[in-house]
Design an enzyme around this catalytic site. Structure first.
Site, PDB file in Angstrom:
ATOM      1  CE  LYS A 180     -19.654  39.269  29.416  1.00  0.00           C
ATOM      2  NZ  LYS A 180     -20.004  40.023  30.639  1.00  0.00           N
ATOM      3  NE  ARG A 207     -14.823  43.479  28.192  1.00  0.00           N
ATOM      4  CZ  ARG A 207     -15.010  42.333  28.853  1.00  0.00           C
ATOM      5  NH1 ARG A 207     -14.781  41.190  28.260  1.00  0.00           N
ATOM      6  NH2 ARG A 207     -15.426  42.350  30.086  1.00  0.00           N
ATOM      7  NE  ARG A 241     -17.564  36.389  38.912  1.00  0.00           N
ATOM      8  CZ  ARG A 241     -17.479  37.067  37.783  1.00  0.00           C
ATOM      9  NH1 ARG A 241     -18.167  36.668  36.726  1.00  0.00           N
ATOM     10  NH2 ARG A 241     -16.750  38.147  37.707  1.00  0.00           N
ATOM     11  NE  ARG A 248     -13.084  37.611  37.087  1.00  0.00           N
ATOM     12  CZ  ARG A 248     -13.865  37.940  36.070  1.00  0.00           C
ATOM     13  NH1 ARG A 248     -14.589  36.999  35.460  1.00  0.00           N
ATOM     14  NH2 ARG A 248     -13.948  39.170  35.644  1.00  0.00           N
ATOM     15  NE  ARG A 305     -15.035  43.303  35.922  1.00  0.00           N
ATOM     16  CZ  ARG A 305     -15.359  42.279  36.724  1.00  0.00           C
ATOM     17  NH1 ARG A 305     -14.992  42.285  37.998  1.00  0.00           N
ATOM     18  NH2 ARG A 305     -16.040  41.270  36.259  1.00  0.00           N
TER      19      ARG A 305
HETATM   20  P1  AP5 Z   1     -21.155  35.191  35.153  1.00  0.00           P
HETATM   21  O1  AP5 Z   1     -21.777  34.184  34.249  1.00  0.00           O
HETATM   22  O2  AP5 Z   1     -19.800  34.879  35.696  1.00  0.00           O
HETATM   23  O3  AP5 Z   1     -21.193  36.616  34.468  1.00  0.00           O
HETATM   24  P2  AP5 Z   1     -20.315  37.239  33.281  1.00  0.00           P
HETATM   25  O4  AP5 Z   1     -21.238  38.046  32.439  1.00  0.00           O
HETATM   26  O5  AP5 Z   1     -19.520  36.159  32.597  1.00  0.00           O
HETATM   27  O6  AP5 Z   1     -19.413  38.198  34.138  1.00  0.00           O
HETATM   28  P3  AP5 Z   1     -17.850  38.525  34.101  1.00  0.00           P
HETATM   29  O7  AP5 Z   1     -17.557  39.273  35.352  1.00  0.00           O
HETATM   30  O8  AP5 Z   1     -17.042  37.295  33.833  1.00  0.00           O
HETATM   31  O9  AP5 Z   1     -17.776  39.470  32.899  1.00  0.00           O
HETATM   32  P4  AP5 Z   1     -16.702  40.482  32.597  1.00  0.00           P
HETATM   33  O10 AP5 Z   1     -17.120  40.851  31.239  1.00  0.00           O
HETATM   34  O11 AP5 Z   1     -16.535  41.588  33.551  1.00  0.00           O
HETATM   35  O12 AP5 Z   1     -15.345  39.642  32.789  1.00  0.00           O
HETATM   36  P5  AP5 Z   1     -14.296  39.007  31.762  1.00  0.00           P
HETATM   37  O13 AP5 Z   1     -13.739  37.812  32.383  1.00  0.00           O
HETATM   38  O14 AP5 Z   1     -14.883  38.902  30.399  1.00  0.00           O
HETATM   39  O15 AP5 Z   1     -22.172  35.446  36.363  1.00  0.00           O
HETATM   40  C1  AP5 Z   1     -21.832  36.269  37.464  1.00  0.00           C
HETATM   41  C2  AP5 Z   1     -22.390  35.654  38.775  1.00  0.00           C
HETATM   42  O16 AP5 Z   1     -23.806  35.663  38.732  1.00  0.00           O
HETATM   43  C3  AP5 Z   1     -21.998  34.192  39.018  1.00  0.00           C
HETATM   44  O17 AP5 Z   1     -21.801  34.007  40.412  1.00  0.00           O
HETATM   45  C4  AP5 Z   1     -23.200  33.388  38.527  1.00  0.00           C
HETATM   46  O18 AP5 Z   1     -23.326  32.158  39.213  1.00  0.00           O
HETATM   47  C5  AP5 Z   1     -24.343  34.345  38.831  1.00  0.00           C
HETATM   48  N1  AP5 Z   1     -25.402  34.284  37.833  1.00  0.00           N
HETATM   49  C6  AP5 Z   1     -25.270  34.183  36.479  1.00  0.00           C
HETATM   50  N2  AP5 Z   1     -26.457  34.211  35.870  1.00  0.00           N
HETATM   51  C7  AP5 Z   1     -27.379  34.374  36.856  1.00  0.00           C
HETATM   52  C8  AP5 Z   1     -28.814  34.486  36.881  1.00  0.00           C
HETATM   53  N3  AP5 Z   1     -29.551  34.447  35.746  1.00  0.00           N
HETATM   54  N4  AP5 Z   1     -29.418  34.645  38.103  1.00  0.00           N
HETATM   55  C9  AP5 Z   1     -28.687  34.677  39.236  1.00  0.00           C
HETATM   56  N5  AP5 Z   1     -27.349  34.563  39.283  1.00  0.00           N
HETATM   57  C10 AP5 Z   1     -26.696  34.416  38.120  1.00  0.00           C
HETATM   58  O19 AP5 Z   1     -13.199  40.167  31.701  1.00  0.00           O
HETATM   59  C11 AP5 Z   1     -12.367  40.467  32.819  1.00  0.00           C
HETATM   60  C12 AP5 Z   1     -11.359  41.543  32.426  1.00  0.00           C
HETATM   61  O20 AP5 Z   1     -10.512  41.059  31.359  1.00  0.00           O
HETATM   62  C13 AP5 Z   1     -11.952  42.846  31.866  1.00  0.00           C
HETATM   63  O21 AP5 Z   1     -12.327  43.747  32.904  1.00  0.00           O
HETATM   64  C14 AP5 Z   1     -10.792  43.370  31.000  1.00  0.00           C
HETATM   65  O22 AP5 Z   1      -9.783  43.949  31.801  1.00  0.00           O
HETATM   66  C15 AP5 Z   1     -10.219  42.088  30.405  1.00  0.00           C
HETATM   67  N6  AP5 Z   1     -10.850  41.724  29.114  1.00  0.00           N
HETATM   68  C16 AP5 Z   1     -11.587  40.601  28.865  1.00  0.00           C
HETATM   69  N7  AP5 Z   1     -12.010  40.593  27.589  1.00  0.00           N
HETATM   70  C17 AP5 Z   1     -11.517  41.731  27.018  1.00  0.00           C
HETATM   71  C18 AP5 Z   1     -11.645  42.288  25.720  1.00  0.00           C
HETATM   72  N8  AP5 Z   1     -12.359  41.664  24.752  1.00  0.00           N
HETATM   73  N9  AP5 Z   1     -11.048  43.477  25.491  1.00  0.00           N
HETATM   74  C19 AP5 Z   1     -10.327  44.098  26.441  1.00  0.00           C
HETATM   75  N10 AP5 Z   1     -10.182  43.640  27.707  1.00  0.00           N
HETATM   76  C20 AP5 Z   1     -10.771  42.451  27.986  1.00  0.00           C
END
Ligand code: AP5
Length: 215
Positions: free
Chosen positions: A14, A88, A127, A161, A172
């Protein structure tokens, strides 16, 4: 300008795709994960509440994240928005509809990235991001072109992270399956959902998303 949600489990890509869309289309990435990490780093009251919840891999309260999104929407002009990691839960999905309607906006697409969970653990554990501009990298899958130097801004500082370890990633993913995936029917009823194979390369996934946005 389009308003879209990128939906998918941790590591689905994402953030990678949202940053690309921001760079290529002038849309604004609204990542609640990034907003919460900034709040934690600043030591604000929101950050203090969110820190332990995030490190456990659980979801922060609906009220906190929807308030963060509302503030950012107020700051934005008419540029299109990419909602990354929000909503979410069903309550967040309903809150987003309200926040958009209050500003005369609406959703155009909900793009679900379809991925394999074991691959996601590999993606997340390797990552890292540029400490200055946030560009995403991976130990094996997406290395910097010049070792130790960010391709985008030239910085030599990187970070990882605290919630990117295997145990927390499993929590997660369980949270995603239990609370986030069930909101898809809410959008399917409105025919907003488009599915993309998230297992392709970054460029292949990008091409599929572009085809949807240009259709
Ligand atoms: P990346 O693009 O970073 O993936 P992502 O989907 O953004 O993953 P996240 O871990 O950031 O998602 P998340 O939803 O767990 O975290 P968030 O920060 O939202 O890609 C991952 C890796 O793969 C990278 O190294 C990239 O280079 C590689 N890659 C990407 N695409 C690729 C491809 N096609 N092929 C190969 N490699 C690839 O949330 C973190 C925490 O915050 C949550 O756990 C929760 O506690 C809190 N939080 C955030 N939002 C909310 C909400 N709305 N409600 C409640 N709690 C929330």
């Amino acid at each position: 300008m389009l308003n879209i949600i990128l939906l998918g489990p941790p590591g689905a890509g994402k953030g990678t795709q949202a940053q690309r869309l921001q760079a290529t289309r002038g849309m604004i990435q609204l990542s609640t994960g990034d907003m919460l990490r900034a709040a934690v780093a600043s030591g604000s009251s929101v950050g203090l509440k969110a820190k332990a919840v995030m490190e456990a891999g659980e979801l922060v309260s609906d009220a906190i994240v929807s308030a963060l999104i509302g503030e950012r929407l107020d700051d934005m002009s008419s540029a299109g928005a990419i909602f990354d990691g929000y909503p979410r839960t069903r309550a967040q999905a309903e809150a987003l509809d309200l926040l958009l309607a209050e500003r005369g906006r609406s959703l155009d697409y909900v793009i679900e990235l379809l991925v394999d969970e074991d691959e996601l653990v590999h993606r997340i554990v390797g990552r890292f991001t540029c400490a200055k501009c946030g560009a995403p990298y991976h130990d094996e899958l997406k290395q910097t072109k010049v070792p130790g130097t960010c391709d985008v801004c030239g910085s030599t500082e990187f970070k990882r992270r605290p919630d990117d370890n295997e145990a927390t990633v499993r929590t997660r993913m369980a949270e995603y399956r239990a609370k986030t995936a069930p909101i898809l029917p809410y959008y399917e009823e409105r025919r907003l959902v488009r599915r993309v194979d998230g297992m392709g390369t970054v460029d292949e996934v990008a091409a599929e998303i572009d085809a949807i946005l240009d259709s």
